[in-house]
Design a protein around this motif. Structure first.
Motif, PDB file in Angstrom:
ATOM      1  N   VAL A  62       0.392  -1.326  -0.148  1.00  0.00           N
ATOM      2  CA  VAL A  62      -0.357  -0.556   0.024  1.00  0.00           C
ATOM      3  C   VAL A  62       0.712   0.894   0.008  1.00  0.00           C
ATOM      4  O   VAL A  62       2.233   1.216   0.220  1.00  0.00           O
ATOM      5  CB  VAL A  62      -1.335   0.154   1.059  1.00  0.00           C
ATOM      6  N   ASP A  63       0.076   2.488  -0.253  1.00  0.00           N
ATOM      7  CA  ASP A  63       1.039   3.690  -0.458  1.00  0.00           C
ATOM      8  C   ASP A  63       1.436   3.870   1.302  1.00  0.00           C
ATOM      9  O   ASP A  63       1.261   3.653   2.274  1.00  0.00           O
ATOM     10  CB  ASP A  63       0.186   5.124  -0.510  1.00  0.00           C
ATOM     11  N   VAL A  64       1.933   5.339   1.485  1.00  0.00           N
ATOM     12  CA  VAL A  64       2.291   5.378   2.790  1.00  0.00           C
ATOM     13  C   VAL A  64       1.431   5.738   3.478  1.00  0.00           C
ATOM     14  O   VAL A  64       1.441   5.561   4.965  1.00  0.00           O
ATOM     15  CB  VAL A  64       3.627   6.479   2.406  1.00  0.00           C
ATOM     16  N   VAL A  65       0.145   6.299   3.267  1.00  0.00           N
ATOM     17  CA  VAL A  65      -0.683   6.831   4.072  1.00  0.00           C
ATOM     18  C   VAL A  65      -1.072   5.911   4.438  1.00  0.00           C
ATOM     19  O   VAL A  65      -2.121   5.641   5.089  1.00  0.00           O
ATOM     20  CB  VAL A  65      -1.300   7.849   3.233  1.00  0.00           C
ATOM     21  N   GLY A  66      -1.845   5.089   3.812  1.00  0.00           N
ATOM     22  CA  GLY A  66      -2.598   3.607   4.062  1.00  0.00           C
ATOM     23  C   GLY A  66      -2.155   2.936   4.725  1.00  0.00           C
ATOM     24  O   GLY A  66      -1.840   1.933   5.795  1.00  0.00           O
ATOM     25  N   GLY A  67      -0.324   2.419   4.706  1.00  0.00           N
ATOM     26  CA  GLY A  67       0.274   1.778   5.807  1.00  0.00           C
ATOM     27  C   GLY A  67       0.122   2.477   7.153  1.00  0.00           C
ATOM     28  O   GLY A  67       0.257   1.448   7.982  1.00  0.00           O
ATOM     29  N   CYS A  68       0.328   3.818   7.258  1.00  0.00           N
ATOM     30  CA  CYS A  68       0.242   3.819   8.711  1.00  0.00           C
ATOM     31  C   CYS A  68      -0.939   3.689   9.106  1.00  0.00           C
ATOM     32  O   CYS A  68      -1.832   3.741  10.052  1.00  0.00           O
ATOM     33  CB  CYS A  68       0.728   5.886   8.309  1.00  0.00           C
TER      34      CYS A  68
END
Length: 187
Positions: A100-106
């Motif tokens: 996933v993208d960084v925001v989704g990962g967080c």
């Protein structure tokens, strides 16, 4: 108890190669199946590669709080991770892997806490990343520059991840990631 492993990285960092390697290592890993509002391509099947939803259905499910994370990439073109699907995979005893993208990962890490390990795959430098993207030969110079600009932004998220693996040598990065994931799954 099944666990979750979240991977994020700028495009061209080697994340997909590392994930595909891990999937061959008998760790009981299964990919999270995402939802999208785009139509199926080729032989893609609903519930296998993706869950295919209309843009309106996607919006309804966002409003109902059914997504762990989602993104509207273009107008009416959504991608996201349904909580119900992840819970189903965990209940089946699968360790769920996210790309996933960084925001989704967080967001996924925040939701699952210590049950999830977030891994950021980092290129050795932005210059090296540019070289890799050019070397792929799949993108126009404009697309490459957009990806490099996005990568610079994404790299600022690395400290928010549990582990940062610098991929300056693919074999070394694969071995390091395998060691970290194996320890996490055994803890």
């Amino acid at each position: 108890m099944a666990k979750l492993i979240i991977f994020s990285a700028p495009s061209g960092s080697g994340k997909s190669t590392i994930i595909n390697y891990l999937l061959t290592q008998n760790l009981n890993l299964a990919f999270s199946i995402s939802a999208t509002s785009r139509p199926p391509r080729g032989a893609e099947r609903d519930g296998v590669e993706y869950f295919f939803l209309s843009p309106d259905e996607f919006r309804r499910r966002i409003a109902a709080g059914e997504f762990l994370e989602y993104e509207e990439v273009y107008h009416d073109r959504f991608y996201g991770t349904l909580k119900s699907q992840v819970e189903k995979q965990l209940a089946a005893g699968q360790n769920v892997v996210f790309d996933v993208d960084v925001v989704g990962g967080c967001n996924i890490k925040k939701f699952y806490g210590d049950r999830a390990l977030s891994v950021f795959i980092q290129p050795p430098s932005v210059e090296e990343l540019r070289k890799r993207l050019v070397g792929r030969g799949t993108d126009t110079p404009e697309v490459i520059e957009d990806r490099v600009a996005k990568a610079t932004y994404e790299l600022s998220f690395a400290p928010k991840f549990d582990i940062v693996i610098v991929n300056d040598d693919l074999e070394k990065a694969k071995a390091e990631t395998l060691k970290v994931i194996t320890q996490f799954l055994q803890s």
